[in-house]
Design a protein around this motif. Structure first.
Motif, PDB file in Angstrom:
ATOM      1  N   PHE A  36       0.825  -1.202   0.000  1.00  0.00           N
ATOM      2  CA  PHE A  36       0.000   0.000   0.000  1.00  0.00           C
ATOM      3  C   PHE A  36       0.864   1.259   0.000  1.00  0.00           C
ATOM      4  O   PHE A  36       0.514   2.261  -0.634  1.00  0.00           O
ATOM      5  N   GLY A  37       1.990   1.211   0.722  1.00  0.00           N
ATOM      6  CA  GLY A  37       2.864   2.374   0.767  1.00  0.00           C
ATOM      7  C   GLY A  37       3.438   2.719  -0.590  1.00  0.00           C
ATOM      8  O   GLY A  37       3.530   3.892  -0.961  1.00  0.00           O
ATOM      9  N   LEU A  38       3.825   1.702  -1.368  1.00  0.00           N
ATOM     10  CA  LEU A  38       4.376   1.940  -2.701  1.00  0.00           C
ATOM     11  C   LEU A  38       3.292   2.366  -3.692  1.00  0.00           C
ATOM     12  O   LEU A  38       3.521   3.228  -4.546  1.00  0.00           O
ATOM     13  N   ILE A  39       2.126   1.749  -3.580  1.00  0.00           N
ATOM     14  CA  ILE A  39       1.041   2.092  -4.504  1.00  0.00           C
ATOM     15  C   ILE A  39       0.636   3.553  -4.345  1.00  0.00           C
ATOM     16  O   ILE A  39       0.430   4.280  -5.336  1.00  0.00           O
ATOM     17  N   PHE A  40       0.522   4.004  -3.105  1.00  0.00           N
ATOM     18  CA  PHE A  40       0.031   5.358  -2.851  1.00  0.00           C
ATOM     19  C   PHE A  40       1.150   6.322  -2.485  1.00  0.00           C
ATOM     20  O   PHE A  40       0.879   7.389  -1.925  1.00  0.00           O
ATOM     21  N   SER A  41       2.380   5.969  -2.788  1.00  0.00           N
ATOM     22  CA  SER A  41       3.518   6.824  -2.456  1.00  0.00           C
ATOM     23  C   SER A  41       3.367   8.210  -3.088  1.00  0.00           C
ATOM     24  O   SER A  41       3.129   8.347  -4.288  1.00  0.00           O
ATOM     25  N   GLY A  42       3.486   9.250  -2.276  1.00  0.00           N
ATOM     26  CA  GLY A  42       3.406  10.620  -2.765  1.00  0.00           C
ATOM     27  C   GLY A  42       2.005  11.127  -3.020  1.00  0.00           C
ATOM     28  O   GLY A  42       1.829  12.295  -3.390  1.00  0.00           O
ATOM     29  N   GLN A  43       0.987  10.277  -2.828  1.00  0.00           N
ATOM     30  CA  GLN A  43      -0.396  10.695  -3.070  1.00  0.00           C
ATOM     31  C   GLN A  43      -1.048  11.166  -1.773  1.00  0.00           C
ATOM     32  O   GLN A  43      -0.616  10.817  -0.684  1.00  0.00           O
ATOM     33  N   GLU A  44      -2.095  11.951  -1.934  1.00  0.00           N
ATOM     34  CA  GLU A  44      -2.821  12.473  -0.789  1.00  0.00           C
ATOM     35  C   GLU A  44      -4.281  12.062  -0.856  1.00  0.00           C
ATOM     36  O   GLU A  44      -4.820  11.791  -1.932  1.00  0.00           O
ATOM     37  N   VAL A  45      -4.909  11.980   0.309  1.00  0.00           N
ATOM     38  CA  VAL A  45      -6.340  11.717   0.380  1.00  0.00           C
ATOM     39  C   VAL A  45      -7.067  13.004   0.019  1.00  0.00           C
ATOM     40  O   VAL A  45      -6.883  14.041   0.662  1.00  0.00           O
ATOM     41  N   VAL A 110       6.153  -8.876  21.921  1.00  0.00           N
ATOM     42  CA  VAL A 110       5.984  -9.033  20.480  1.00  0.00           C
ATOM     43  C   VAL A 110       5.387  -7.766  19.868  1.00  0.00           C
ATOM     44  O   VAL A 110       5.829  -7.293  18.822  1.00  0.00           O
ATOM     45  N   GLY A 111       4.368  -7.208  20.532  1.00  0.00           N
ATOM     46  CA  GLY A 111       3.716  -6.012  20.012  1.00  0.00           C
ATOM     47  C   GLY A 111       4.649  -4.817  19.938  1.00  0.00           C
ATOM     48  O   GLY A 111       4.635  -4.070  18.949  1.00  0.00           O
ATOM     49  N   ILE A 112       5.470  -4.626  20.957  1.00  0.00           N
ATOM     50  CA  ILE A 112       6.415  -3.506  20.954  1.00  0.00           C
ATOM     51  C   ILE A 112       7.470  -3.703  19.869  1.00  0.00           C
ATOM     52  O   ILE A 112       7.851  -2.754  19.166  1.00  0.00           O
ATOM     53  N   ALA A 113       7.941  -4.947  19.692  1.00  0.00           N
ATOM     54  CA  ALA A 113       8.900  -5.232  18.622  1.00  0.00           C
ATOM     55  C   ALA A 113       8.284  -4.953  17.260  1.00  0.00           C
ATOM     56  O   ALA A 113       8.934  -4.384  16.370  1.00  0.00           O
ATOM     57  N   GLN A 114       7.009  -5.349  17.080  1.00  0.00           N
ATOM     58  CA  GLN A 114       6.317  -5.045  15.829  1.00  0.00           C
ATOM     59  C   GLN A 114       6.255  -3.539  15.594  1.00  0.00           C
ATOM     60  O   GLN A 114       6.506  -3.066  14.475  1.00  0.00           O
ATOM     61  N   ALA A 115       5.911  -2.795  16.619  1.00  0.00           N
ATOM     62  CA  ALA A 115       5.783  -1.345  16.485  1.00  0.00           C
ATOM     63  C   ALA A 115       7.098  -0.707  16.063  1.00  0.00           C
ATOM     64  O   ALA A 115       7.123   0.185  15.204  1.00  0.00           O
ATOM     65  N   VAL A 116       8.192  -1.162  16.652  1.00  0.00           N
ATOM     66  CA  VAL A 116       9.509  -0.615  16.297  1.00  0.00           C
ATOM     67  C   VAL A 116       9.838  -0.908  14.842  1.00  0.00           C
ATOM     68  O   VAL A 116      10.280  -0.021  14.094  1.00  0.00           O
ATOM     69  N   VAL A 117       9.609  -2.156  14.410  1.00  0.00           N
ATOM     70  CA  VAL A 117       9.924  -2.540  13.030  1.00  0.00           C
ATOM     71  C   VAL A 117       9.047  -1.777  12.043  1.00  0.00           C
ATOM     72  O   VAL A 117       9.536  -1.222  11.047  1.00  0.00           O
ATOM     73  N   PHE A 118       7.738  -1.732  12.300  1.00  0.00           N
ATOM     74  CA  PHE A 118       6.820  -1.063  11.378  1.00  0.00           C
ATOM     75  C   PHE A 118       7.136   0.421  11.268  1.00  0.00           C
ATOM     76  O   PHE A 118       7.114   0.993  10.175  1.00  0.00           O
ATOM     77  N   THR A 119       7.422   1.053  12.418  1.00  0.00           N
ATOM     78  CA  THR A 119       7.713   2.481  12.397  1.00  0.00           C
ATOM     79  C   THR A 119       9.009   2.759  11.648  1.00  0.00           C
ATOM     80  O   THR A 119       9.101   3.720  10.866  1.00  0.00           O
ATOM     81  N   ALA A 120      10.013   1.921  11.878  1.00  0.00           N
ATOM     82  CA  ALA A 120      11.292   2.108  11.189  1.00  0.00           C
ATOM     83  C   ALA A 120      11.129   1.991   9.679  1.00  0.00           C
ATOM     84  O   ALA A 120      11.705   2.786   8.916  1.00  0.00           O
ATOM     85  N   VAL A 121      10.340   1.030   9.226  1.00  0.00           N
ATOM     86  CA  VAL A 121      10.109   0.860   7.788  1.00  0.00           C
ATOM     87  C   VAL A 121       9.335   2.056   7.234  1.00  0.00           C
ATOM     88  O   VAL A 121       9.645   2.565   6.150  1.00  0.00           O
ATOM     89  N   SER A 122       8.343   2.527   7.965  1.00  0.00           N
ATOM     90  CA  SER A 122       7.517   3.651   7.499  1.00  0.00           C
ATOM     91  C   SER A 122       8.321   4.940   7.384  1.00  0.00           C
ATOM     92  O   SER A 122       7.978   5.829   6.590  1.00  0.00           O
ATOM     93  N   LEU A 123       9.392   5.067   8.173  1.00  0.00           N
ATOM     94  CA  LEU A 123      10.215   6.280   8.147  1.00  0.00           C
ATOM     95  C   LEU A 123      11.226   6.287   7.004  1.00  0.00           C
ATOM     96  O   LEU A 123      11.898   7.304   6.787  1.00  0.00           O
ATOM     97  N   LEU A 124      11.325   5.181   6.290  1.00  0.00           N
ATOM     98  CA  LEU A 124      12.242   5.138   5.146  1.00  0.00           C
ATOM     99  C   LEU A 124      11.839   6.191   4.114  1.00  0.00           C
ATOM    100  O   LEU A 124      10.644   6.465   3.936  1.00  0.00           O
ATOM    101  N   PRO A 125      12.802   6.790   3.420  1.00  0.00           N
ATOM    102  CA  PRO A 125      12.490   7.860   2.455  1.00  0.00           C
ATOM    103  C   PRO A 125      11.472   7.459   1.394  1.00  0.00           C
ATOM    104  O   PRO A 125      10.680   8.293   0.944  1.00  0.00           O
ATOM    105  N   VAL A 126      11.449   6.193   1.012  1.00  0.00           N
ATOM    106  CA  VAL A 126      10.520   5.754  -0.036  1.00  0.00           C
ATOM    107  C   VAL A 126       9.073   5.889   0.417  1.00  0.00           C
ATOM    108  O   VAL A 126       8.167   6.052  -0.408  1.00  0.00           O
TER     109      VAL A 126
END
Length: 251
Positions: A36-45, A110-126
């Motif tokens: 979803f991030g790649l499909i809607f990259s740079g787009q706005e609602v 597990v939930g906190i580890a998921q949050a760290v991983v997901f947030t780190a990926v979401s912060l990538l420039p792409v």
């Protein structure tokens, strides 16, 4: 070694040694975020002018954490009950709260580890997600969310008798909830009656509170409301889980 320590250690070892569990806990939800991030990259609602990533990342994070909490405890309770491990535990001095607390601490980790991983990926420039100044508040929100969905998982695990039944019931609950709560698509794009329906779903409040904390899509009021409602769901689901808990298939 105390009963609590033994149960927590055993649960951790089982978690990290199971490749399928690790994949569906971490990699599977990330697939949705990346796609979803790649499909809607740079787009706005169009309705709000906000970038899609501000909806997608917190929503997928909330759904992934909730999904892992439900499936993790549901499968464990079902298997232990089916194999009569719970009945054996009941014959020892180990009380039910100790058994559930051990799984609870593991689910939080597990939930906190998921949050760290997901947030780190979401912060990538792409993807380009930007953290809001209130992002630390996402932690208590996630803790409350995990707690509420663990109650759902215990209820499912206490009544489903096979892995297939657990998967069917949990997916029937969690997949529609993800779409109706705005995890994959912004609620602003949905009809008004669906937005109204979403107010009875706990994932809606977890999404809103996480979004307000992480990306500022909301304010402190949304975080407070989310925490309050999730606390209410926790009390309701917890009461039902304790009332209907089954130690064995024989009872």
């Amino acid at each position: 070694m105390s009963a609590y320590t033994a149960l927590t250690t055993a649960g951790y070892r089982a978690q990290v040694r199971d490749a399928a569990t690790l994949f569906f806990t971490f990699a599977f939800p990330l697939v949705f975020l990346v796609v979803f991030g790649l499909i809607f990259s740079g787009q706005e609602v169009e309705e709000t002018g906000r970038p899609y990533i501000s909806y997608i990342a917190p929503g997928v994070l909330a759904w992934g954490v909730a999904n892992a909490a439900v499936f993790g405890i549901a499968f464990t309770v079902m298997q232990w009950r089916r194999d009569d491990l719970l009945r054996l535990i009941r014959m020892t001095p180990t009380p039910l709260p100790t058994v559930l607390t051990a799984r609870y601490v593991l689910a939080l980790g597990v939930g906190i580890a998921q949050a760290v991983v997901f947030t780190a990926v979401s912060l990538l420039p792409v993807f380009g997600m930007e953290l809001h100044s209130a992002w630390p508040m996402a932690l208590p929100v996630l803790v409350l969310g995990i707690t509420a969905f663990l109650g759902i998982g215990v209820i499912i695990g206490s009544h489903a008798d096979t892995p297939e039944a657990v998967a069917a019931v949990a997916n029937l609950l969690m997949v529609p909830m993800a779409f109706l709560s705005g995890s994959f698509l912004p609620l602003d794009m949905m009809p008004s009656w669906l937005r109204t329906l979403s107010h009875v779903l706990p994932l809606r409040y977890l999404n809103d509170a996480v979004s307000a904390a992480l990306v500022g899509r909301g304010d402190w009021h949304d975080i407070a409301v989310g925490c309050g409602v999730l606390t209410g769901f926790t009390l309701v689901f917890g009461a039902v889980a304790l009332k209907t808990f089954r130690w064995s298939n024989r009872t």
